[in-house]
Design a protein around this motif. Structure first.
Motif, PDB file in Angstrom:
ATOM      1  N   ASN A   1     -11.854  -0.016  -9.410  1.00  0.00           N
ATOM      2  CA  ASN A   1     -10.828   0.164 -10.407  1.00  0.00           C
ATOM      3  C   ASN A   1      -9.848   0.804  -9.555  1.00  0.00           C
ATOM      4  OD1 ASN A   1      -9.442   0.816 -12.452  1.00  0.00           O
ATOM      5  ND2 ASN A   1     -10.802   2.286 -13.473  1.00  0.00           N
ATOM      6  N   SER A   2      -8.804  -0.031  -9.599  1.00  0.00           N
ATOM      7  CA  SER A   2      -7.450   0.515  -8.489  1.00  0.00           C
ATOM      8  C   SER A   2      -6.465   0.940  -9.493  1.00  0.00           C
ATOM      9  CB  SER A   2      -7.037  -0.905  -7.757  1.00  0.00           C
ATOM     10  OG  SER A   2      -7.919  -1.286  -7.018  1.00  0.00           O
ATOM     11  N   HIS A   3      -5.770   2.231  -8.814  1.00  0.00           N
ATOM     12  CA  HIS A   3      -4.740   2.715  -9.363  1.00  0.00           C
ATOM     13  C   HIS A   3      -3.489   2.397  -8.563  1.00  0.00           C
ATOM     14  CE1 HIS A   3      -2.543   5.938 -11.208  1.00  0.00           C
ATOM     15  NE2 HIS A   3      -2.189   6.472 -10.142  1.00  0.00           N
ATOM     16  N   PHE A   4      -2.477   1.958  -9.106  1.00  0.00           N
ATOM     17  CA  PHE A   4      -1.094   1.659  -8.767  1.00  0.00           C
ATOM     18  C   PHE A   4       0.011   2.416  -9.320  1.00  0.00           C
ATOM     19  CE2 PHE A   4      -3.890  -1.952  -9.007  1.00  0.00           C
ATOM     20  CZ  PHE A   4      -3.837  -2.684  -7.662  1.00  0.00           C
ATOM     21  N   VAL A   5       1.061   2.782  -8.617  1.00  0.00           N
ATOM     22  CA  VAL A   5       2.112   3.352  -8.666  1.00  0.00           C
ATOM     23  C   VAL A   5       3.411   2.764  -8.291  1.00  0.00           C
ATOM     24  CG1 VAL A   5       0.955   5.790  -8.710  1.00  0.00           C
ATOM     25  CG2 VAL A   5       2.203   4.908  -6.774  1.00  0.00           C
ATOM     26  N   LYS A   6       4.666   3.178  -8.527  1.00  0.00           N
ATOM     27  CA  LYS A   6       5.734   2.734  -8.153  1.00  0.00           C
ATOM     28  C   LYS A   6       6.506   3.793  -7.154  1.00  0.00           C
ATOM     29  CE  LYS A   6       7.621  -0.322 -11.591  1.00  0.00           C
ATOM     30  NZ  LYS A   6       8.976  -1.030 -12.071  1.00  0.00           N
ATOM     31  N   GLU A   7       6.598   2.885  -5.860  1.00  0.00           N
ATOM     32  CA  GLU A   7       7.243   3.674  -4.752  1.00  0.00           C
ATOM     33  C   GLU A   7       8.281   2.662  -4.133  1.00  0.00           C
ATOM     34  OE1 GLU A   7       5.390   5.924  -1.089  1.00  0.00           O
ATOM     35  OE2 GLU A   7       5.134   3.683  -0.985  1.00  0.00           O
ATOM     36  N   ASN A   8       9.377   3.545  -3.848  1.00  0.00           N
ATOM     37  CA  ASN A   8      10.684   2.592  -3.603  1.00  0.00           C
ATOM     38  C   ASN A   8      10.980   1.441  -4.379  1.00  0.00           C
ATOM     39  OD1 ASN A   8      10.868   4.054  -1.194  1.00  0.00           O
ATOM     40  ND2 ASN A   8       9.314   2.761  -0.200  1.00  0.00           N
TER      41      ASN A   8
ATOM     42  N   HIS B   1       0.749  -1.243  -0.093  1.00  0.00           N
ATOM     43  CA  HIS B   1      -0.099  -0.050   0.007  1.00  0.00           C
ATOM     44  C   HIS B   1       0.812   1.342  -0.017  1.00  0.00           C
ATOM     45  CE1 HIS B   1      -3.800   2.227   0.749  1.00  0.00           C
ATOM     46  NE2 HIS B   1      -4.279   1.038   0.868  1.00  0.00           N
ATOM     47  N   HIS B   2       0.429   2.153  -0.829  1.00  0.00           N
ATOM     48  CA  HIS B   2       1.228   3.596  -0.886  1.00  0.00           C
ATOM     49  C   HIS B   2       1.358   4.013   0.550  1.00  0.00           C
ATOM     50  CE1 HIS B   2       2.530   7.736  -2.085  1.00  0.00           C
ATOM     51  NE2 HIS B   2       3.239   6.870  -3.178  1.00  0.00           N
ATOM     52  N   SER B   3       2.387   4.726   0.703  1.00  0.00           N
ATOM     53  CA  SER B   3       2.834   5.137   2.322  1.00  0.00           C
ATOM     54  C   SER B   3       1.813   6.365   2.455  1.00  0.00           C
ATOM     55  CB  SER B   3       4.224   5.811   2.269  1.00  0.00           C
ATOM     56  OG  SER B   3       4.533   6.618   1.186  1.00  0.00           O
ATOM     57  N   SER B   4       1.514   7.159   1.655  1.00  0.00           N
ATOM     58  CA  SER B   4       0.448   8.208   1.730  1.00  0.00           C
ATOM     59  C   SER B   4      -0.826   7.948   2.209  1.00  0.00           C
ATOM     60  CB  SER B   4       0.513   9.273   0.402  1.00  0.00           C
ATOM     61  OG  SER B   4       0.062   8.568  -0.424  1.00  0.00           O
ATOM     62  N   THR B   5      -1.191   6.478   1.713  1.00  0.00           N
ATOM     63  CA  THR B   5      -2.593   6.324   1.794  1.00  0.00           C
ATOM     64  C   THR B   5      -2.975   4.974   2.867  1.00  0.00           C
ATOM     65  OG1 THR B   5      -2.854   4.905  -0.308  1.00  0.00           O
ATOM     66  CG2 THR B   5      -3.646   7.114  -0.380  1.00  0.00           C
ATOM     67  N   ARG B   6      -1.658   4.559   3.206  1.00  0.00           N
ATOM     68  CA  ARG B   6      -1.574   3.351   4.030  1.00  0.00           C
ATOM     69  C   ARG B   6      -2.659   3.503   5.204  1.00  0.00           C
ATOM     70  NH1 ARG B   6       3.982   2.393   4.512  1.00  0.00           N
ATOM     71  NH2 ARG B   6       4.125   1.525   2.581  1.00  0.00           N
ATOM     72  N   PRO B   7      -3.042   2.410   5.625  1.00  0.00           N
ATOM     73  CA  PRO B   7      -3.842   2.218   6.686  1.00  0.00           C
ATOM     74  C   PRO B   7      -3.319   2.339   8.053  1.00  0.00           C
ATOM     75  CG  PRO B   7      -4.767   0.590   5.200  1.00  0.00           C
ATOM     76  CD  PRO B   7      -3.522   1.165   4.749  1.00  0.00           C
ATOM     77  N   SER B   8      -3.804   2.998   8.930  1.00  0.00           N
ATOM     78  CA  SER B   8      -3.261   3.183  10.162  1.00  0.00           C
ATOM     79  C   SER B   8      -3.102   1.678  11.073  1.00  0.00           C
ATOM     80  CB  SER B   8      -4.088   4.085  11.349  1.00  0.00           C
ATOM     81  OG  SER B   8      -5.161   3.346  11.315  1.00  0.00           O
ATOM     82  N   LYS B   9      -2.575   1.677  12.287  1.00  0.00           N
ATOM     83  CA  LYS B   9      -2.367   0.434  13.114  1.00  0.00           C
ATOM     84  C   LYS B   9      -3.674  -0.066  13.227  1.00  0.00           C
ATOM     85  CE  LYS B   9       2.330   1.036  14.485  1.00  0.00           C
ATOM     86  NZ  LYS B   9       3.388   1.034  15.423  1.00  0.00           N
ATOM     87  N   LEU B  10      -4.567   1.018  13.579  1.00  0.00           N
ATOM     88  CA  LEU B  10      -5.822   0.534  14.284  1.00  0.00           C
ATOM     89  C   LEU B  10      -6.682  -0.083  13.121  1.00  0.00           C
ATOM     90  CD1 LEU B  10      -8.123   0.463  16.098  1.00  0.00           C
ATOM     91  CD2 LEU B  10      -8.698   3.127  15.592  1.00  0.00           C
ATOM     92  N   GLU B  11      -6.522   0.765  11.985  1.00  0.00           N
ATOM     93  CA  GLU B  11      -7.240   0.140  10.804  1.00  0.00           C
ATOM     94  C   GLU B  11      -6.633  -1.097  10.273  1.00  0.00           C
ATOM     95  OE1 GLU B  11      -8.562   4.122   8.053  1.00  0.00           O
ATOM     96  OE2 GLU B  11      -6.214   3.896   8.359  1.00  0.00           O
ATOM     97  N   LYS B  12      -5.185  -1.408  10.342  1.00  0.00           N
ATOM     98  CA  LYS B  12      -4.856  -2.616   9.940  1.00  0.00           C
ATOM     99  C   LYS B  12      -5.363  -3.804  10.991  1.00  0.00           C
ATOM    100  CE  LYS B  12      -0.387  -4.850  10.349  1.00  0.00           C
ATOM    101  NZ  LYS B  12       1.032  -4.805  10.741  1.00  0.00           N
ATOM    102  N   LYS B  13      -5.682  -3.517  11.984  1.00  0.00           N
ATOM    103  CA  LYS B  13      -6.365  -4.352  13.150  1.00  0.00           C
ATOM    104  C   LYS B  13      -7.742  -4.738  12.633  1.00  0.00           C
ATOM    105  CE  LYS B  13      -7.260  -6.548  17.037  1.00  0.00           C
ATOM    106  NZ  LYS B  13      -8.104  -7.975  16.819  1.00  0.00           N
TER     107      LYS B  13
END
Length: 121
Positions: free
Chosen positions: A105-112, A51-63
């Motif tokens: 319809n998901s959008h993907f980019v390259k990061e790292n 997941h892109h770092s700018s839209t990555r779920p938080s630790k709470l959302e991860k759970k």
């Protein structure tokens, strides 16, 4: 074990490679398929990493995501269309006895230097 993203393939020769080494993923569709398989297998660490770092779920959302993925029965994935950086798909699952579908319809980019999920269009 059959691969959740495509039951005609073995997990070992399909999404397992991505789950072990995200940099092995060479296309947005392959990443999307590996993310679907990660949902089915409740591999939340891979979902976070892909997941892109700018839209990555938080630790709470991860759970919350982990709890949800374990509470549903995944049925199948249909890839409808793939363009340069986007993948349209339907993911079918049972939740509380009802058949549901995620149509996105998901959008993907390259990061790292590897593909990541950025957002839904």
């Amino acid at each position: 074990m059959k691969c959740p993203c495509n039951p005609s393939k073995l997990y070992e020769s399909c999404c397992k490679k991505a789950h072990l080494q995200i940099k092995s993923v060479t296309t947005p569709e392959a990443l999307m398929r590996s993310r679907y398989s990660a949902f089915v297998l409740a591999n939340i660490d891979y979902l976070q990493k892909s997941h892109h770092s700018s839209t990555r779920p938080s630790k709470l959302e991860k759970k919350e995501i982990l709890d949800w993925t374990k509470s549903v029965e995944w049925i199948k994935l249909d890839v409808l269309q793939t363009t340069e950086n986007n993948v349209e798909f339907k993911a079918y699952f049972y939740e509380n006895g009802s058949l549901n579908v995620i149509h996105e319809n998901s959008h993907f980019v390259k990061e790292n230097n590897y593909w990541v999920y950025k957002s839904a269009l």
